[in-house]
Enzyme design. Sequence first.
Site, PDB file in Angstrom:
ATOM      1  N   ASN A   7       0.892  -1.284   0.149  1.00 68.98           N
ATOM      2  CA  ASN A   7       0.029   0.131  -0.044  1.00 68.98           C
ATOM      3  C   ASN A   7       0.818   1.157   0.128  1.00 68.98           C
ATOM      4  O   ASN A   7       1.789   1.467   1.185  1.00 68.98           O
ATOM      5  CB  ASN A   7      -0.888  -0.062   1.162  1.00 68.98           C
ATOM      6  N   HIS A  10       1.157   5.744   1.937  1.00 72.11           N
ATOM      7  CA  HIS A  10       2.111   6.376   2.919  1.00 72.11           C
ATOM      8  C   HIS A  10       3.097   7.181   2.175  1.00 72.11           C
ATOM      9  O   HIS A  10       3.575   8.176   2.828  1.00 72.11           O
ATOM     10  CB  HIS A  10       2.594   5.183   3.833  1.00 72.11           C
ATOM     11  N   HIS A  43      -5.437   3.592  -1.768  1.00 73.48           N
ATOM     12  CA  HIS A  43      -6.770   4.128  -1.221  1.00 73.48           C
ATOM     13  C   HIS A  43      -6.981   5.609  -1.684  1.00 73.48           C
ATOM     14  O   HIS A  43      -6.330   6.620  -1.212  1.00 73.48           O
ATOM     15  CB  HIS A  43      -6.660   4.075   0.141  1.00 73.48           C
ATOM     16  N   ARG A  45      -9.132   8.403  -1.268  1.00 70.99           N
ATOM     17  CA  ARG A  45      -9.961   8.941  -0.238  1.00 70.99           C
ATOM     18  C   ARG A  45     -10.877   9.979  -0.823  1.00 70.99           C
ATOM     19  O   ARG A  45     -10.218  10.808  -1.548  1.00 70.99           O
ATOM     20  CB  ARG A  45      -9.291   9.309   1.035  1.00 70.99           C
ATOM     21  N   ARG A  49      -6.532  13.076   0.773  1.00 72.01           N
ATOM     22  CA  ARG A  49      -5.462  13.430   1.673  1.00 72.01           C
ATOM     23  C   ARG A  49      -3.985  12.807   1.277  1.00 72.01           C
ATOM     24  O   ARG A  49      -3.134  13.277   1.950  1.00 72.01           O
ATOM     25  CB  ARG A  49      -5.890  13.058   3.044  1.00 72.01           C
ATOM     26  N   GLU A  74      -8.480   0.815  -3.175  1.00 70.97           N
ATOM     27  CA  GLU A  74      -9.367   0.770  -2.014  1.00 70.97           C
ATOM     28  C   GLU A  74     -10.245   2.181  -2.191  1.00 70.97           C
ATOM     29  O   GLU A  74      -9.776   3.059  -2.489  1.00 70.97           O
ATOM     30  CB  GLU A  74      -8.431   0.817  -0.789  1.00 70.97           C
ATOM     31  N   THR A 105      -8.027   3.716   7.934  1.00 71.62           N
ATOM     32  CA  THR A 105      -9.108   3.024   8.023  1.00 71.62           C
ATOM     33  C   THR A 105      -9.260   2.083   9.490  1.00 71.62           C
ATOM     34  O   THR A 105      -8.358   1.467   9.967  1.00 71.62           O
ATOM     35  CB  THR A 105      -9.350   1.985   7.118  1.00 71.62           C
ATOM     36  N   GLU A 155     -11.366  -9.012   2.740  1.00 68.50           N
ATOM     37  CA  GLU A 155     -10.035  -8.656   3.308  1.00 68.50           C
ATOM     38  C   GLU A 155     -10.270  -8.646   4.914  1.00 68.50           C
ATOM     39  O   GLU A 155     -10.765  -7.832   5.242  1.00 68.50           O
ATOM     40  CB  GLU A 155      -9.279  -7.392   2.899  1.00 68.50           C
ATOM     41  N   HIS A 191      -3.585  -5.066   7.375  1.00 66.74           N
ATOM     42  CA  HIS A 191      -3.767  -3.709   8.211  1.00 66.74           C
ATOM     43  C   HIS A 191      -2.935  -3.799   9.455  1.00 66.74           C
ATOM     44  O   HIS A 191      -3.023  -4.869  10.070  1.00 66.74           O
ATOM     45  CB  HIS A 191      -5.182  -3.500   8.556  1.00 66.74           C
TER      46      HIS A 191
HETATM   47  N1  PXP Z   1      -5.861  -3.047   3.948  1.00 63.01           N
HETATM   48  C1  PXP Z   1      -6.714  -2.086   3.862  1.00 63.01           C
HETATM   49  C2  PXP Z   1      -8.184  -2.139   3.542  1.00 63.01           C
HETATM   50  C3  PXP Z   1      -6.279  -0.688   4.532  1.00 63.01           C
HETATM   51  O1  PXP Z   1      -7.113   0.437   4.421  1.00 63.01           O
HETATM   52  C4  PXP Z   1      -4.953  -0.524   4.835  1.00 63.01           C
HETATM   53  C5  PXP Z   1      -4.323   0.878   5.048  1.00 63.01           C
HETATM   54  O2  PXP Z   1      -4.384   1.998   4.131  1.00 63.01           O
HETATM   55  C6  PXP Z   1      -4.038  -1.498   4.757  1.00 63.01           C
HETATM   56  C7  PXP Z   1      -4.690  -2.732   4.422  1.00 63.01           C
HETATM   57  C8  PXP Z   1      -2.557  -1.441   5.007  1.00 63.01           C
HETATM   58  O3  PXP Z   1      -2.462  -1.286   6.339  1.00 63.01           O
HETATM   59  P1  PXP Z   1      -1.225  -0.756   6.909  1.00 63.01           P
HETATM   60  O4  PXP Z   1      -0.556   0.654   6.379  1.00 63.01           O
HETATM   61  O5  PXP Z   1      -1.507  -0.658   8.484  1.00 63.01           O
HETATM   62  O6  PXP Z   1      -0.201  -1.714   6.525  1.00 63.01           O
END
Ligand code: PXP
Length: 246
Positions: A7, A10, A43, A45, A49, A74, A105, A155, A191
Site C-alpha cells: 500500500n 504512505h 486508497h 479517499r 489526503r 481501496e 481505516t 480482506e 492492516h
Molecule cells: N488494507 C486496508 C483495507 C487498508 O485500508 C490499509 C491501510 O491503508 C491496509 C490494508 C494497509 O495497512 P497498513 O498501512 O497498516 O499496513
Amino acid sequence: MPKLCINIDHIATIREARKGIEPDPIIGAKLAIEAGIDGITVHLREDRRHINDRDVLLLSSILNPQSSILFTLEMAATEEMLAMAKKIKPGLITLVPEKRQELTTEGGLDVISQQKYLTNYLQNLHTSNLQVSIFINPNKKQIQAAKEIGADYVEIHTGPYAENPCKEELQRVKESITFGRSMGLLTNAGHGLNYENTYQIAQIPGIEQLHIGHSIISKAMLIGIKEAVQEMKEIIIKNSPQAISA
Ligand code: PXP
C-alpha cells in the site's frame, strides 16, 4: 503462498505534507515492482489526503490488465468512486468504510447494516467485470453478509491482532479465513502488519493476498537514509568553494 501487495498511500502522505511532487508514489511503485512485489494498492479517499486522481490514473496505465502486477483500488462505496472504478478498471476493488476524521481505516465495513445498498453497488461493479473485495472485521456474520451481497473476496482486518497479537486474536483471523473459504470467498488479510507480527499471519493456509503499507514504507525510509545522506554529502563536497578552486 500469499501474494504481497504494497500500500503506497504512505508515500503520498509524505508528498502531501509539502503539497509538492516528491516523493512520487508512482516511482515508489516502480521500485517495489523491481523488488518483486506482487501488487500495488492505493486508497483514493474522498478528501484526497494522500493518493490523488493523477496517481490512480497513472497507475492504471502502468498496471493495465495485461500486467502481472495486481492493482488494487481501496475506496468507499460512493457514487463518485463507482465512476472512478469504472473508468480506471483496477484488477481488484476493496470496499472500505471511510470517515473524514480517522487517521487510517479504523474498522471493517459494516455489511449487515447496508446489505441492500451494497448488493446493488456490487451488481453495478460486476456489470463492468470488476472484482470486489470487502474489508471486514474477523466476524462470521459480517463475512456471511459479504458472501450474500455477492463479494468475490473478503480482506480480513488484522488490525485488532496487530494491536494485541495474542492467541485469541490470531485464532479469530484464522477462523475468519477458514470460514470465508468455506463460503466460497477468496480471502485476503491486512492492516497493521509489520516485521514482527506478519510471520504468524503468513502461516495461515488459504490467504490469497496480504496488503501491507505502513511498516514497509517506514522501513524503506530508515534503510534508505545512509544512501540519501551520502548522495547529498557528495553534492556539497563536489561543489564546495575549495573543490571548485582546486
Ligand atoms: N488494507 C486496508 C483495507 C487498508 O485500508 C490499509 C491501510 O491503508 C491496509 C490494508 C494497509 O495497512 P497498513 O498501512 O497498516 O499496513
